[in-house]
Design an enzyme around this catalytic site. Structure first.
Site, PDB file in Angstrom:
ATOM      1  CG  ASP A  49     -55.388  11.245 -68.110  1.00  0.00           C
ATOM      2  OD1 ASP A  49     -56.606  11.398 -68.355  1.00  0.00           O
ATOM      3  OD2 ASP A  49     -54.616  12.204 -67.921  1.00  0.00           O
ATOM      4  CB  SER A  50     -60.642   8.624 -67.156  1.00  0.00           C
ATOM      5  OG  SER A  50     -60.715   7.880 -68.358  1.00  0.00           O
ATOM      6  CD  GLU A 118     -55.982  16.830 -69.184  1.00  0.00           C
ATOM      7  OE1 GLU A 118     -55.731  17.633 -68.251  1.00  0.00           O
ATOM      8  OE2 GLU A 118     -56.521  15.727 -69.003  1.00  0.00           O
ATOM      9  CD  GLU A 185     -63.548  16.624 -68.734  1.00  0.00           C
ATOM     10  OE1 GLU A 185     -62.531  16.283 -69.380  1.00  0.00           O
ATOM     11  OE2 GLU A 185     -63.869  16.105 -67.652  1.00  0.00           O
TER      12      GLU A 185
HETATM   13  O1  KIV Z   1     -59.292  10.583 -69.614  1.00  0.00           O
HETATM   14  C1  KIV Z   1     -60.395  10.594 -70.168  1.00  0.00           C
HETATM   15  O2  KIV Z   1     -61.166   9.633 -70.131  1.00  0.00           O
HETATM   16  C2  KIV Z   1     -60.778  11.804 -70.890  1.00  0.00           C
HETATM   17  C3  KIV Z   1     -62.214  11.939 -71.277  1.00  0.00           C
HETATM   18  C4  KIV Z   1     -63.035  12.209 -70.081  1.00  0.00           C
HETATM   19  C5  KIV Z   1     -62.411  12.938 -72.340  1.00  0.00           C
HETATM   20  O3  KIV Z   1     -59.978  12.651 -71.105  1.00  0.00           O
END
Ligand code: KIV
Length: 268
Positions: A49-50, A118, A185
Site C-alpha cells: 500500500d506504499s 499490519e 519494519e
Molecule cells: O507497503 C509497503 O511497501 C510495505 C513495505 C514497506 C514492507 O509494507
C-alpha cells in the site's frame, strides 16, 4: 540467473529459512516493473500500500482502497512468472471479519498468493480466520504505516523494553495463529534477530538489520526515485549500477550474500 528457476510458494519460503537462504522481496505496482523484478530472480513481490506514497503521491498509505490494490495486483500478476505475489490489505479493509474476508478474496482473485496485514494481538483472530479459509497471511510489525497517527510519526519501534517485549509476544501470537511470514519494519537489529531466531516462519526485514531471514525494499527507493527524505534503511542501488536490471541484480546479490543492510542502513 539459472534457467530452471523454481516457482516461489509460501512453503518454499519456509524451506529457505530452514536452509538459511536469505529471501529477497521487492515491491512492484505495474506489469513492466514486475517483469524486471521477476527477471532479477527476486523471491517475493509485494504490491504494497506504499503505492499510496510512490504512485499516488499521497503523504501516507491511508487513502489506498481495496479497489486500488486490485488494480495494481492484476497488473503486477501479468508481469510475473516465478515470484510469490503478496498484496497488502489496505487501511480499514480488515476492521472486522466480513471486510477482511472480502478484501482478501478480492486481492487473491486478482492474482495474489498471500495477503499482508499490519498489527499484533488485535489482528490475531482475523489471521486465524483468513488462514482457515485458505488465505496465506504475512504479518507486519514494528513501524506499521497504517498506524502512523497513533504512533505519532514514522519512527523506530521497540527501543524500550516494554514495546520490545510486546513485539516479541505479537510475533509469536501471529505465528501461532497461522501467519506464514512476518515483515518487521524499523526496529533495532538485535530485537529483530531475537524475533527471527524464535520463530519458524521467515522474518523479512526493512530497517531491521541483517540478521533476519530476508529483506524487502520499495523498488523506487532501490532505484533512487522516491520523492522526499530518504529513511536510514534505504539504499539506492542505482547509484553504482547504472541500469535498472543491474540495480535490481545488485540488491538481490547483496541480500543473498548478507551484505545488505550493514550498520549504516540499520538501527541499534
Ligand atoms: O507497503 C509497503 O511497501 C510495505 C513495505 C514497506 C514492507 O509494507
Amino acid at each position: 540467473m539459472s534457467q530452471d528457476r523454481a516457482i516461489r510458494t509460501v512453503p518454499a519460503m519456509a524451506a529457505m529459512k530452514e536452509a538459511g537462504q536469505p529471501i529477497t522481496m521487492l515491491t512492484a505496482y505495474d506489469a513492466s516493473f514486475a517483469r524486471l523484478v521477476d527477471e532479477a530472480d527476486v523471491d517475493c513481490v509485494l504490491v504494497g500500500d506504499s503505492l499510496g506514497n510512490v504512485i499516488q503521491g499521497r503523504d501516507s498509505t491511508l487513502p489506498v482502497t481495496v479497489e486500488h490494490m486490485v488494480y495494481h495486483v492484476e497488473a503486477v500478476s501479468r508481469g510475473l512468472t516465478h515470484p510469490l505475489l503478496i498484496a497488502d490489505l489496505p487501511f480499514m479493509s480488515y476492521h472486522d471479519r466480513a471486510s477482511a474476508m472480502q478484501a482478501a478474496a478480492a486481492v487473491m482473485r486478482a492474482g495474489a498468493g498471500m495477503v499482508k496485514l499490519e498489527g499484533g494481538s488485535g489482528v490475531v483472530p482475523l489471521v486465524a480466520e483468513l488462514v482457515a479459509q485458505g488465505v496465506p497471511v504475512c504479518g507486519h510489525l514494528g513501524l506499521t504505516p497504517q498506524h502512523v497517527h497513533r504512533l505519532g510519526g514514522y519512527r523506530v519501534q521497540g527501543r524500550d523494553e516494554a514495546l520490545a517485549r510486546a513485539l516479541q509476544e505479537d510475533a509469536r501470537a501471529l505465528e501461532a495463529a497461522g501467519a506464514g511470514m512476518l515483515v518487521m519494519e524499523c526496529v533495532p537489529s538485535a530485537l529483530a534477530r531475537a524475533i527471527a531466531e524464535n520463530l519458524r516462519i521467515p522474518v523479512i526485514g526493512i530497517g531491521a538489520g541483517v540478521d533476519v531471514d530476508g529483506q524487502v525494499l520499495v523498488i523506487y527507493d532501490v532505484l533512487g526515485i522516491s520523492p522526499g527524505r530518504r529513511p536510514r534503511f534505504v539504499r539506492n542501488f542505482m547509484d553504482e549500477a547504472g541500469s535498472i536490471p543491474a540495480a535490481l541484480a545488485a540488491f538481490v546479490e547483496a541480500v543473498r550474500e548478507r551484505r545488505f543492510p550493514d550498520d549504516q542502513y540499520s538501527y541499534s
